[in-house]
Scaffold this motif. Structure first.
Motif, PDB file in Angstrom:
ATOM      1  N   SER A 141       6.107  16.967  -7.123  1.00 16.48           N
ATOM      2  CA  SER A 141       6.650  16.041  -7.830  1.00 16.48           C
ATOM      3  C   SER A 141       8.013  15.743  -7.462  1.00 16.48           C
ATOM      4  CB  SER A 141       6.365  16.333  -9.317  1.00 16.48           C
ATOM      5  OG  SER A 141       7.076  15.169  -9.975  1.00 16.48           O
ATOM      6  N   TYR A 142       9.015  16.792  -7.414  1.00 16.37           N
ATOM      7  CA  TYR A 142      10.356  16.576  -7.285  1.00 16.37           C
ATOM      8  C   TYR A 142      10.694  16.111  -5.541  1.00 16.37           C
ATOM      9  CZ  TYR A 142      15.352  16.791  -8.126  1.00 16.37           C
ATOM     10  OH  TYR A 142      16.543  16.424  -8.103  1.00 16.37           O
ATOM     11  N   ILE A 143       9.650  16.366  -4.756  1.00 18.92           N
ATOM     12  CA  ILE A 143       9.760  15.903  -3.476  1.00 18.92           C
ATOM     13  C   ILE A 143       9.658  14.555  -3.372  1.00 18.92           C
ATOM     14  CG2 ILE A 143       8.499  15.704  -1.253  1.00 18.92           C
ATOM     15  CD1 ILE A 143       8.062  18.788  -1.468  1.00 18.92           C
ATOM     16  N   VAL A 144       8.485  14.052  -4.260  1.00 19.99           N
ATOM     17  CA  VAL A 144       8.512  12.407  -4.241  1.00 19.99           C
ATOM     18  C   VAL A 144       9.642  11.811  -4.955  1.00 19.99           C
ATOM     19  CG1 VAL A 144       6.834  10.828  -5.023  1.00 19.99           C
ATOM     20  CG2 VAL A 144       5.857  12.970  -4.299  1.00 19.99           C
ATOM     21  N   THR A 145      10.112  12.408  -5.956  1.00 22.38           N
ATOM     22  CA  THR A 145      11.303  11.753  -6.687  1.00 22.38           C
ATOM     23  C   THR A 145      12.150  11.569  -5.966  1.00 22.38           C
ATOM     24  OG1 THR A 145      10.636  12.986  -8.899  1.00 22.38           O
ATOM     25  CG2 THR A 145      12.704  12.526  -8.447  1.00 22.38           C
ATOM     26  N   MET A 146      12.785  12.757  -5.031  1.00 20.78           N
ATOM     27  CA  MET A 146      13.759  12.536  -3.905  1.00 20.78           C
ATOM     28  C   MET A 146      13.374  11.691  -2.882  1.00 20.78           C
ATOM     29  SD  MET A 146      16.397  14.429  -4.650  1.00 20.78           S
ATOM     30  CE  MET A 146      17.317  14.064  -3.086  1.00 20.78           C
TER      31      MET A 146
ATOM     32  N   VAL B 144       0.614  -1.101   0.074  1.00 20.82           N
ATOM     33  CA  VAL B 144      -0.030   0.036  -0.022  1.00 20.82           C
ATOM     34  C   VAL B 144       0.765   1.087   0.123  1.00 20.82           C
ATOM     35  CG1 VAL B 144      -1.756   1.426   1.414  1.00 20.82           C
ATOM     36  CG2 VAL B 144      -2.053  -0.872   1.163  1.00 20.82           C
ATOM     37  N   SER B 145       1.926   1.151   0.765  1.00 22.23           N
ATOM     38  CA  SER B 145       2.855   2.406   0.761  1.00 22.23           C
ATOM     39  C   SER B 145       3.302   2.641  -0.336  1.00 22.23           C
ATOM     40  CB  SER B 145       3.832   2.082   1.970  1.00 22.23           C
ATOM     41  OG  SER B 145       4.705   1.371   1.667  1.00 22.23           O
ATOM     42  N   LEU B 146       3.947   1.608  -1.023  1.00 20.61           N
ATOM     43  CA  LEU B 146       4.563   1.708  -2.560  1.00 20.61           C
ATOM     44  C   LEU B 146       3.536   2.277  -3.560  1.00 20.61           C
ATOM     45  CD1 LEU B 146       7.035  -1.019  -2.800  1.00 20.61           C
ATOM     46  CD2 LEU B 146       7.598   1.360  -2.702  1.00 20.61           C
ATOM     47  N   HIS B 147       2.299   1.823  -3.396  1.00 19.80           N
ATOM     48  CA  HIS B 147       1.088   2.179  -4.476  1.00 19.80           C
ATOM     49  C   HIS B 147       0.856   3.664  -4.146  1.00 19.80           C
ATOM     50  CE1 HIS B 147       0.324  -1.290  -7.018  1.00 19.80           C
ATOM     51  NE2 HIS B 147      -0.030  -2.038  -5.820  1.00 19.80           N
ATOM     52  N   ALA B 148       0.756   3.935  -2.899  1.00 22.44           N
ATOM     53  CA  ALA B 148       0.490   5.504  -2.737  1.00 22.44           C
ATOM     54  C   ALA B 148       1.601   6.346  -3.276  1.00 22.44           C
ATOM     55  CB  ALA B 148       0.355   5.681  -1.094  1.00 22.44           C
ATOM     56  N   LEU B 149       2.963   5.900  -3.146  1.00 22.66           N
ATOM     57  CA  LEU B 149       4.091   6.619  -3.502  1.00 22.66           C
ATOM     58  C   LEU B 149       4.147   6.799  -4.912  1.00 22.66           C
ATOM     59  CD1 LEU B 149       6.781   7.979  -2.770  1.00 22.66           C
ATOM     60  CD2 LEU B 149       7.749   5.610  -3.084  1.00 22.66           C
ATOM     61  N   GLY B 150       3.782   5.752  -5.802  1.00 24.59           N
ATOM     62  CA  GLY B 150       3.768   5.751  -7.135  1.00 24.59           C
ATOM     63  C   GLY B 150       2.729   6.621  -7.711  1.00 24.59           C
ATOM     64  N   ALA B 151       1.573   6.468  -6.911  1.00 21.47           N
ATOM     65  CA  ALA B 151       0.255   7.328  -7.457  1.00 21.47           C
ATOM     66  C   ALA B 151       0.683   8.879  -7.127  1.00 21.47           C
ATOM     67  CB  ALA B 151      -0.969   6.839  -6.793  1.00 21.47           C
ATOM     68  N   THR B 152       1.170   9.038  -6.199  1.00 17.67           N
ATOM     69  CA  THR B 152       1.506  10.664  -5.801  1.00 17.67           C
ATOM     70  C   THR B 152       2.397  11.152  -6.893  1.00 17.67           C
ATOM     71  OG1 THR B 152       1.049  10.022  -3.371  1.00 17.67           O
ATOM     72  CG2 THR B 152       2.225  11.870  -4.013  1.00 17.67           C
ATOM     73  N   TRP B 153       3.509  10.293  -6.910  1.00 12.58           N
ATOM     74  CA  TRP B 153       4.399  10.622  -8.048  1.00 12.58           C
ATOM     75  C   TRP B 153       3.973  10.914  -9.451  1.00 12.58           C
ATOM     76  CZ3 TRP B 153       8.788   7.071 -10.024  1.00 12.58           C
ATOM     77  CH2 TRP B 153       9.995   7.662 -10.770  1.00 12.58           C
ATOM     78  N   SER B 154       2.837  10.037  -9.864  1.00 10.82           N
ATOM     79  CA  SER B 154       2.338  10.349 -11.055  1.00 10.82           C
ATOM     80  C   SER B 154       1.297  11.395 -11.122  1.00 10.82           C
ATOM     81  CB  SER B 154       1.777   9.090 -11.693  1.00 10.82           C
ATOM     82  OG  SER B 154       2.295   7.757 -11.694  1.00 10.82           O
ATOM     83  N   VAL B 155       0.656  11.471 -10.234  1.00 14.84           N
ATOM     84  CA  VAL B 155      -0.400  12.595 -10.170  1.00 14.84           C
ATOM     85  C   VAL B 155       0.143  14.168 -10.023  1.00 14.84           C
ATOM     86  CG1 VAL B 155      -2.205  13.786  -8.670  1.00 14.84           C
ATOM     87  CG2 VAL B 155      -2.171  11.147  -9.374  1.00 14.84           C
ATOM     88  N   THR B 156       1.190  14.164  -9.180  1.00 10.43           N
ATOM     89  CA  THR B 156       1.738  15.470  -8.907  1.00 10.43           C
ATOM     90  C   THR B 156       2.254  16.072 -10.272  1.00 10.43           C
ATOM     91  OG1 THR B 156       3.669  14.536  -8.070  1.00 10.43           O
ATOM     92  CG2 THR B 156       2.191  15.413  -6.505  1.00 10.43           C
ATOM     93  N   THR B 157       3.081  14.947 -10.944  1.00  8.57           N
ATOM     94  CA  THR B 157       3.796  15.409 -12.221  1.00  8.57           C
ATOM     95  C   THR B 157       2.847  15.388 -13.341  1.00  8.57           C
ATOM     96  OG1 THR B 157       5.687  13.662 -11.706  1.00  8.57           O
ATOM     97  CG2 THR B 157       5.482  14.459 -14.122  1.00  8.57           C
TER      98      THR B 157
END
Length: 215
Positions: free
Chosen positions: A151-156, A116-129
């Protein structure tokens, strides 16, 4: 006030230096997967294309990010900024898609909280971008900058996770507790903490501008 501004400037410089150094460390460390050695790939052998796509996309985003936030470069090279922005967006989407495949396959053994944590991270990365790209297309440049920063916060966050995973204390916690739970906590904190801090600073800045007397 001058002292505060000077300290803020020094803080930004230190922050940018840390970002560059951590990004370089992540890229060099992850480059070993491109050897295609089964010993290095381990459980990722059946999904080699996914792990390489995830790493390559993330690396493009990490390298492109500093140029996108470099104000003088952006102002003098608007066409280059747009090209780099497209490369960043494509890199994130490739990286997120690779991550989705890995989470749906190799991560299953680590438990629901980790997945769940990884799916949330990936979704946030995609949506913010995607939102950052959309704001640029509609010429809402202030909102574009805000979403690009998120988006870059999630990238980092991926870089932060890699560094924290290597710490001895993380290894000890993983040995004495459910490793999936430990990793899930690191993942959540790696992006929600910086995101909260950024939005808090953004809120204070907006309030300061609103309360500033008109000249």
């Amino acid at each position: 006030m001058q002292i505060v501004n000077r300290l803020y400037g020094y803080g930004r410089l230190v922050g940018k230096t840390i970002v560059v150094l951590l990004s370089a460390f992540f890229i060099v460390h992850a480059a070993r997967f491109f050897s295609l050695s089964p010993d290095v790939l381990g459980k990722y052998v059946p999904y080699t294309w996914a792990i390489l796509g995830h790493i390559a996309g993330g690396a493009v985003a990490l390298v492109a990010g500093p140029f996108l936030f470099w104000k003088s470069f952006r102002q003098k090279n608007r066409r280059a900024h747009r090209i780099i922005g497209r490369a960043y967006t494509i890199g994130v989407l490739f990286g997120a898609f690779g991550a989705l495949i890995l989470v749906s396959t190799t991560a299953l053994s680590l438990g629901l909280s980790y997945i769940v944590s990884l799916h949330a991270l990936g979704a946030t990365w995609s949506v913010t971008t995607v939102l950052a790209w959309r704001m640029a297309v509609t010429k809402q440049f202030k909102l574009h900058e805000e979403w690009a920063t998120r988006s870059y916060i999630v990238t980092m966050a991926f870089v932060i996770q890699s560094v924290v995973y290597m710490l001895p204390i993380t290894q000890q916690l993983g040995a004495s507790n459910a490793i999936g739970e430990v990793l899930a906590t690191i993942i959540w904190v790696s992006w929600t903490g910086p995101m909260f801090l950024y939005d808090m600073i953004l809120s204070f800045q907006k309030r300061s501008r609103q309360s500033a007397p008109a000249l």
